[in-house]
Scaffold this motif. Structure first.
Motif, PDB file in Angstrom:
ATOM      1  N   ALA A   1       9.320  80.865 -55.109  1.00  0.00           N
ATOM      2  CA  ALA A   1      10.193  81.445 -54.072  1.00  0.00           C
ATOM      3  C   ALA A   1      10.356  80.475 -52.903  1.00  0.00           C
ATOM      4  O   ALA A   1      11.454  80.316 -52.358  1.00  0.00           O
ATOM      5  N   CYS A   2       9.269  79.803 -52.523  1.00  0.00           N
ATOM      6  CA  CYS A   2       9.353  78.869 -51.384  1.00  0.00           C
ATOM      7  C   CYS A   2       9.947  77.533 -51.808  1.00  0.00           C
ATOM      8  O   CYS A   2      10.783  76.973 -51.101  1.00  0.00           O
ATOM      9  N   GLU A   3       9.543  77.043 -52.978  1.00  0.00           N
ATOM     10  CA  GLU A   3       9.980  75.703 -53.391  1.00  0.00           C
ATOM     11  C   GLU A   3      11.433  75.684 -53.836  1.00  0.00           C
ATOM     12  O   GLU A   3      12.168  74.750 -53.532  1.00  0.00           O
ATOM     13  N   GLU A   4      11.840  76.706 -54.597  1.00  0.00           N
ATOM     14  CA  GLU A   4      13.152  76.653 -55.234  1.00  0.00           C
ATOM     15  C   GLU A   4      14.172  77.541 -54.524  1.00  0.00           C
ATOM     16  O   GLU A   4      15.360  77.234 -54.507  1.00  0.00           O
ATOM     17  N   ARG A   5      13.713  78.655 -53.937  1.00  0.00           N
ATOM     18  CA  ARG A   5      14.647  79.613 -53.331  1.00  0.00           C
ATOM     19  C   ARG A   5      14.645  79.556 -51.805  1.00  0.00           C
ATOM     20  O   ARG A   5      15.240  80.397 -51.143  1.00  0.00           O
ATOM     21  N   ARG A   6      13.904  78.610 -51.267  1.00  0.00           N
ATOM     22  CA  ARG A   6      13.851  78.376 -49.811  1.00  0.00           C
ATOM     23  C   ARG A   6      13.452  79.621 -49.018  1.00  0.00           C
ATOM     24  O   ARG A   6      13.979  79.882 -47.926  1.00  0.00           O
ATOM     25  N   ALA A   7      12.553  80.433 -49.585  1.00  0.00           N
ATOM     26  CA  ALA A   7      11.996  81.544 -48.801  1.00  0.00           C
ATOM     27  C   ALA A   7      11.261  80.955 -47.610  1.00  0.00           C
ATOM     28  O   ALA A   7      10.588  79.929 -47.740  1.00  0.00           O
ATOM     29  N   VAL A   8      11.393  81.583 -46.462  1.00  0.00           N
ATOM     30  CA  VAL A   8      10.678  81.066 -45.291  1.00  0.00           C
ATOM     31  C   VAL A   8       9.203  81.428 -45.390  1.00  0.00           C
ATOM     32  O   VAL A   8       8.324  80.711 -44.891  1.00  0.00           O
ATOM     33  N   GLU A   9       8.949  82.542 -46.097  1.00  0.00           N
ATOM     34  CA  GLU A   9       7.568  82.994 -46.244  1.00  0.00           C
ATOM     35  C   GLU A   9       7.460  83.862 -47.491  1.00  0.00           C
ATOM     36  O   GLU A   9       8.304  84.739 -47.716  1.00  0.00           O
ATOM     37  N   ALA A  10       6.459  83.607 -48.305  1.00  0.00           N
ATOM     38  CA  ALA A  10       6.217  84.429 -49.493  1.00  0.00           C
ATOM     39  C   ALA A  10       4.739  84.793 -49.500  1.00  0.00           C
ATOM     40  O   ALA A  10       3.875  83.921 -49.564  1.00  0.00           O
ATOM     41  N   THR A  11       4.479  86.097 -49.406  1.00  0.00           N
ATOM     42  CA  THR A  11       3.105  86.583 -49.300  1.00  0.00           C
ATOM     43  C   THR A  11       2.696  87.238 -50.609  1.00  0.00           C
ATOM     44  O   THR A  11       3.408  88.103 -51.121  1.00  0.00           O
TER      45      THR A  11
END
Ligand SMILES: C[S@@+](CC[C@H](N)C(=O)[O-])C[C@H]1O[C@@H](n2cnc3c(N)ncnc32)[C@H](O)[C@@H]1O
Length: 299
Positions: free
Chosen positions: A89-99
């Protein structure tokens, strides 16, 4: 272990997941996904690490699409395992935060060791989770099976599942979505029989599978179900890949966890495969949209 009522505790979870990260790394793919992959359109030998990883990433992307995680958004993964989804989610979908939430200390340590910007993991039961701010999307992949124990009557199980959906509703932004993947009973076998007790005792302590009607009844007040896919073939192919990889790594696996644990895993993977082949259990991928206001439904 926690008897058989509320669902798996940290001790129950650690019985299965904390046998050692090195052991799981021998036979899972490089994302350490520990759930059914999505094989649609994927050719090749499923036990090959690249092919298995490709199918696992397809599964992760499917859930991020279904949960409609926007770029720059915030994601919650309930039952994050070794962090495959929060990482992607962070690497490919540019989520600012994934918990990610997990009850396994070994998994938590692994996610922390990745040191990925935006990726967070918490050793926390979803029942205790309090978000800092609302999430744009929620995904839960094969943790649902541990939310209610085998000692609960169907109505009590539905109440437990309903608490989970009410919590997700309260954590999501208006219009947000939840993508759920779970194994479920699909025939006569249930948690009270010998197969159910074998899994609840020897494999996944204090866990029990839901039935589809229990999930839809439990979520109805808070979520509108927008898609349901039943994909047992995806699990059969994943289990065959895992079994072949574990068998090929027998010596190293036995060194890591001992001959008895190696044999226990070989047996459980094969038993699962048979249950899927016989149609006793199936795999659901369900997409759900948050209702703007909870429905006041009769119990
Ligand atoms: C089968 S693993 C799946 C992991 C990951 N979603 C994947 O696909 O690789 C189940 C996960 O659910 C977590 N889990 C089970 N019950 C939980 C609970 N009540 N609260 C938070 N996490 C839970 C476990 O710690 C584990 O990480």
């Amino acid at each position: 272990m926690n008897g058989t009522t509320t669902g798996a505790t940290a001790t129950d979870i650690e019985f299965h997941y904390d046998v050692g990260n090195d052991f799981y790394a021998l036979w899972l793919d490089d994302t350490l996904s520990y759930s059914a992959a999505l094989w649609e359109g994927i050719e090749g030998d499923g036990s090959h690490p690249d092919v298995l990883a490709q199918a696992q990433r397809a599964k992760l992307r499917h859930h991020l699409d279904q949960a409609a995680l926007p770029p720059g958004g915030r994601l919650l993964d309930v039952g994050c395992g070794w962090g495959a989804l929060v990482s992607l989610a962070c690497e490919e979908r540019r989520a600012v935060e994934a918990t990610g939430l997990t009850l396994s200390r070994a998994q938590l340590a692994h996610v922390h060791s990745l040191r990925l910007p935006g990726v967070r993991a918490r050793l926390e039961d979803w029942r205790s989770h309090v978000p800092e701010s609302p999430y744009d999307a929620i995904v839960s992949i094969e943790a649902f099976e541990a939310f209610a124990g085998p000692g609960l009557a169907p109505a009590e199980r539905v109440r437990t599942y309903a608490e989970f959906f009410a919590a997700c509703h309260s954590w999501l932004v208006p219009g947000g979505s939840l993508s759920l993947q779970t194994i479920a009973f699909d025939a006569g076998v249930d948690a009270s029989g010998p197969v159910g007790s074998y899994f609840a005792t020897d494999v996944f302590p204090a866990s029990a599978l839901p039935r589809l009607t229990e999930i839809t009844t439990a979520c109805d007040a808070h979520f509108s179900v927008t898609a349901v896919r039943s994909e047992p073939r995806d699990y059969i192919r994943t289990l065959r890949a895992w079994s072949a990889r574990l068998r090929a790594q027998r010596d190293q696996a036995q060194q890591a966890v001992g001959a008895d644990t190696y044999q226990r895993y070989r047996l459980y993977l094969k038993t699962c495969e048979v249950l899927f082949l016989r149609g006793e259990v199936t795999l659901y991928r369900m997409s759900m949209r948050r209702r703007s206001r909870p429905l006041d439904l009769p119990c």
